[in-house]
Design an enzyme around this catalytic site. Sequence first.
Site, PDB file in Angstrom:
ATOM      1  N   SER A   1      31.020  43.898  31.039  1.00  0.00           N
ATOM      2  CA  SER A   1      31.916  44.188  31.892  1.00  0.00           C
ATOM      3  C   SER A   1      32.417  42.988  30.281  1.00  0.00           C
ATOM      4  O   SER A   1      31.907  41.986  29.756  1.00  0.00           O
ATOM      5  CB  SER A   1      32.296  42.885  32.564  1.00  0.00           C
TER       6      SER A   1
ATOM      7  N   TYR B   1      28.686  34.711  36.282  1.00  0.00           N
ATOM      8  CA  TYR B   1      28.531  36.689  36.445  1.00  0.00           C
ATOM      9  C   TYR B   1      28.573  36.850  34.992  1.00  0.00           C
ATOM     10  O   TYR B   1      27.822  38.091  35.343  1.00  0.00           O
ATOM     11  CB  TYR B   1      29.460  36.313  37.539  1.00  0.00           C
TER      12      TYR B   1
ATOM     13  N   LYS C   1      26.312  39.510  33.068  1.00  0.00           N
ATOM     14  CA  LYS C   1      25.987  40.871  32.435  1.00  0.00           C
ATOM     15  C   LYS C   1      25.661  40.658  31.205  1.00  0.00           C
ATOM     16  O   LYS C   1      25.126  41.796  30.843  1.00  0.00           O
ATOM     17  CB  LYS C   1      27.886  40.856  32.128  1.00  0.00           C
TER      18      LYS C   1
HETATM   19  P1  NAD Z   1      32.217  47.160  44.264  1.00  0.00           P
HETATM   20  O1  NAD Z   1      31.306  45.750  44.868  1.00  0.00           O
HETATM   21  O2  NAD Z   1      32.600  47.586  44.814  1.00  0.00           O
HETATM   22  O3  NAD Z   1      30.855  48.336  44.111  1.00  0.00           O
HETATM   23  C1  NAD Z   1      29.779  47.988  43.162  1.00  0.00           C
HETATM   24  C2  NAD Z   1      28.468  48.568  44.666  1.00  0.00           C
HETATM   25  O4  NAD Z   1      27.226  47.503  44.209  1.00  0.00           O
HETATM   26  C3  NAD Z   1      28.968  47.864  46.408  1.00  0.00           C
HETATM   27  O5  NAD Z   1      29.096  49.152  46.771  1.00  0.00           O
HETATM   28  C4  NAD Z   1      27.399  47.109  46.599  1.00  0.00           C
HETATM   29  O6  NAD Z   1      27.017  47.917  48.130  1.00  0.00           O
HETATM   30  C5  NAD Z   1      26.666  48.113  45.951  1.00  0.00           C
HETATM   31  N1  NAD Z   1      25.334  46.709  45.361  1.00  0.00           N
HETATM   32  C6  NAD Z   1      25.973  45.764  44.519  1.00  0.00           C
HETATM   33  N2  NAD Z   1      24.128  44.917  45.029  1.00  0.00           N
HETATM   34  C7  NAD Z   1      23.178  46.096  45.690  1.00  0.00           C
HETATM   35  C8  NAD Z   1      21.533  45.981  45.155  1.00  0.00           C
HETATM   36  N3  NAD Z   1      20.732  45.191  45.203  1.00  0.00           N
HETATM   37  N4  NAD Z   1      21.360  46.916  45.751  1.00  0.00           N
HETATM   38  C9  NAD Z   1      22.134  48.528  45.731  1.00  0.00           C
HETATM   39  N5  NAD Z   1      23.006  48.682  46.354  1.00  0.00           N
HETATM   40  C10 NAD Z   1      24.230  47.308  45.724  1.00  0.00           C
HETATM   41  O7  NAD Z   1      32.424  47.227  42.771  1.00  0.00           O
HETATM   42  P2  NAD Z   1      33.033  47.640  41.501  1.00  0.00           P
HETATM   43  O8  NAD Z   1      34.437  47.242  41.061  1.00  0.00           O
HETATM   44  O9  NAD Z   1      33.456  48.599  41.578  1.00  0.00           O
HETATM   45  O10 NAD Z   1      32.014  47.532  40.395  1.00  0.00           O
HETATM   46  C11 NAD Z   1      30.898  48.158  39.637  1.00  0.00           C
HETATM   47  C12 NAD Z   1      30.244  47.049  38.621  1.00  0.00           C
HETATM   48  O11 NAD Z   1      31.175  47.378  37.780  1.00  0.00           O
HETATM   49  C13 NAD Z   1      29.695  45.795  38.741  1.00  0.00           C
HETATM   50  O12 NAD Z   1      28.109  45.980  38.307  1.00  0.00           O
HETATM   51  C14 NAD Z   1      30.510  44.828  38.629  1.00  0.00           C
HETATM   52  O13 NAD Z   1      30.009  43.803  38.191  1.00  0.00           O
HETATM   53  C15 NAD Z   1      30.924  45.870  36.902  1.00  0.00           C
HETATM   54  N6  NAD Z   1      32.189  45.487  36.446  1.00  0.00           N
HETATM   55  C16 NAD Z   1      33.676  45.511  37.666  1.00  0.00           C
HETATM   56  C17 NAD Z   1      35.140  45.285  37.464  1.00  0.00           C
HETATM   57  C18 NAD Z   1      36.096  44.987  38.316  1.00  0.00           C
HETATM   58  O14 NAD Z   1      36.626  44.616  37.885  1.00  0.00           O
HETATM   59  N7  NAD Z   1      36.340  45.711  39.560  1.00  0.00           N
HETATM   60  C19 NAD Z   1      35.022  44.507  36.042  1.00  0.00           C
HETATM   61  C20 NAD Z   1      33.905  44.915  35.040  1.00  0.00           C
HETATM   62  C21 NAD Z   1      32.811  45.032  35.712  1.00  0.00           C
HETATM   63  C1  WQD Z   2      44.622  39.572  36.120  1.00  0.00           C
HETATM   64  C2  WQD Z   2      45.425  38.039  35.924  1.00  0.00           C
HETATM   65  C3  WQD Z   2      45.365  36.037  36.433  1.00  0.00           C
HETATM   66  C4  WQD Z   2      44.882  36.722  41.294  1.00  0.00           C
HETATM   67  C5  WQD Z   2      38.793  39.218  36.191  1.00  0.00           C
HETATM   68  C6  WQD Z   2      37.159  39.147  36.093  1.00  0.00           C
HETATM   69  C7  WQD Z   2      36.471  39.942  34.929  1.00  0.00           C
HETATM   70  C8  WQD Z   2      36.489  41.467  35.527  1.00  0.00           C
HETATM   71  C9  WQD Z   2      38.063  42.085  35.735  1.00  0.00           C
HETATM   72  C10 WQD Z   2      34.297  41.621  36.689  1.00  0.00           C
HETATM   73  C11 WQD Z   2      44.969  36.602  34.912  1.00  0.00           C
HETATM   74  C12 WQD Z   2      46.831  36.908  37.724  1.00  0.00           C
HETATM   75  C13 WQD Z   2      45.138  36.812  39.603  1.00  0.00           C
HETATM   76  C14 WQD Z   2      46.332  36.938  42.061  1.00  0.00           C
HETATM   77  C15 WQD Z   2      47.154  35.819  39.491  1.00  0.00           C
HETATM   78  N1  WQD Z   2      35.341  41.282  37.344  1.00  0.00           N
HETATM   79  N2  WQD Z   2      46.637  36.582  38.894  1.00  0.00           N
HETATM   80  N3  WQD Z   2      46.962  36.319  40.966  1.00  0.00           N
HETATM   81  O1  WQD Z   2      40.914  37.341  35.872  1.00  0.00           O
HETATM   82  O2  WQD Z   2      41.870  39.007  33.993  1.00  0.00           O
HETATM   83  O3  WQD Z   2      38.954  39.379  35.664  1.00  0.00           O
HETATM   84  O4  WQD Z   2      37.699  40.868  37.215  1.00  0.00           O
HETATM   85  O5  WQD Z   2      33.746  41.492  35.763  1.00  0.00           O
HETATM   86  O6  WQD Z   2      35.271  39.661  34.914  1.00  0.00           O
HETATM   87  O7  WQD Z   2      36.873  37.444  35.900  1.00  0.00           O
HETATM   88  O8  WQD Z   2      41.101  39.336  36.254  1.00  0.00           O
HETATM   89  O9  WQD Z   2      42.631  40.630  37.569  1.00  0.00           O
HETATM   90  O10 WQD Z   2      42.010  38.087  38.817  1.00  0.00           O
HETATM   91  O11 WQD Z   2      43.520  37.840  37.202  1.00  0.00           O
HETATM   92  O12 WQD Z   2      48.287  36.031  38.836  1.00  0.00           O
HETATM   93  O13 WQD Z   2      45.944  36.549  43.534  1.00  0.00           O
HETATM   94  O14 WQD Z   2      46.334  37.786  36.671  1.00  0.00           O
HETATM   95  O15 WQD Z   2      45.426  34.867  36.333  1.00  0.00           O
HETATM   96  O16 WQD Z   2      45.988  36.870  34.437  1.00  0.00           O
HETATM   97  P1  WQD Z   2      40.802  38.633  35.041  1.00  0.00           P
HETATM   98  P2  WQD Z   2      42.712  39.266  37.855  1.00  0.00           P
END
Ligand code: NAD
Ligand code: WQD
Length: 335
Positions: A124, A148, A152
């Site tokens: 991330s 978190y 990562k």
């Molecule tokens: P998500 O929660 O929808 O998907 C994660 C999946 O992993 C879920 O289906 C959950 O049931 C499964 N899971 C969690 N822990 C587990 C375990 N110990 N064993 C087996 N299964 C498990 O999340 P997502 O948005 O699809 O994110 C996927 C990955 O991408 C995550 O690692 C997250 O940290 C990373 N990521 C997400 C975002 C985002 O904004 N969505 C941004 C950057 C990185």
């Molecule tokens: C985006 C913008 C908020 C919600 C997060 C995690 C990051 C990654 C992605 C996993 C910001 C604004 C949001 C709301 C708002 N996840 N906002 N009202 O914070 O950039 O990133 O998700 O790895 O680690 O920190 O994403 O979608 O929460 O926010 O005004 O109800 O929207 O302030 O400017 P963010 P976000």
Amino acid sequence: MRVLVTGGAGYIGSHTLVELLADGHEALVVDNLSNGFQEALNRAKQLSNKHFGFIDCDIRDAVSLGKAFAAFKPDAVLHFAGLKAVGESVEKPLAYYDNNVGGTLSLLRAMDAHGCQRIVFSSSATVYGTPHYLPLDEAHPLEPVNPYGQTKLMVETMLRDWAGDGRKACALRYFNPVGAHESGRMGEDPRGIPNNLMPYVAQVAIGRRDALNVFGNDYDTRDGTGERDYIHITDLAHAHLASLRALDDLADFEALNIGTGAGTTVKELVDAYAQAAGREIKCYYVGPRAGDVASTIACPKQAQAKLDWTARLNIDDASRASWHWQSQNPEGYGE
Ligand code: NAD
Ligand code: WQD
């Protein structure tokens, strides 16, 4: 390739699974359904019209994971499984270290035991912490500001040490994933109140929530609201396929930004969504959210060069896709 997909029932994993199957790979999903959906897997099967395996297990369960590896004999792993809520990680840091770091350790042990040498990991942009400069390139200091983000970074460190001697690891540092499958059959379905902006806006548009709280309108950005680099889920899924293809030619460990290189403010995203949905999105301007920064934008040049991949879709595409999903599935997967 035979690809084991951890977290394949989740938001990013399920969308990548569909593209993976379309690209001719075989897949086995391992997911404990703690935040994923059986129905997402059902729909991935319908959309791809392909068979894939699913094992409902926790990746920290070494015995079950070992059986999955022994039976499926994967060539590579796409590792999505993990916990992802920043606020929750501050309240329950050990749960995050246990799941994200402990889970990856268990996974790497199983890979070693079964001779699987390729992994693509969901990292991330949060590993960078507060930006010293923009756009964020991979040389930017790694200074996560919450548990978190620390998990990562710890996993990236583990992968860097594990890689070598034929073992290849690629950490994709996603910026802000948004949007849904173009069919409207798959999308993001957060449990409880959405933490992230687009799913919250989607629930306002469909009438599940009254209004969006805009966190801060006094940032040093075009319109005062926070600016982020939103990456369409389909582009993100394709970045995983590109990584699988490129892995053998990359350095033993690579960490690559996955973003568009362009920023969108909260106001701009709300306008794009309102246009896509043909509905007004009511907004209240409230104070900034703790820990937020004004802007994050990716420099995606390394991924473009090393993966031969580039983001093709923009915030209007993502808003239309998200609305297509939300309007057809007002209650998400309904589980
Ligand atoms: P998500 O929660 O929808 O998907 C994660 C999946 O992993 C879920 O289906 C959950 O049931 C499964 N899971 C969690 N822990 C587990 C375990 N110990 N064993 C087996 N299964 C498990 O999340 P997502 O948005 O699809 O994110 C996927 C990955 O991408 C995550 O690692 C997250 O940290 C990373 N990521 C997400 C975002 C985002 O904004 N969505 C941004 C950057 C990185
Ligand atoms: C985006 C913008 C908020 C919600 C997060 C995690 C990051 C990654 C992605 C996993 C910001 C604004 C949001 C709301 C708002 N996840 N906002 N009202 O914070 O950039 O990133 O998700 O790895 O680690 O920190 O994403 O979608 O929460 O926010 O005004 O109800 O929207 O302030 O400017 P963010 P976000």
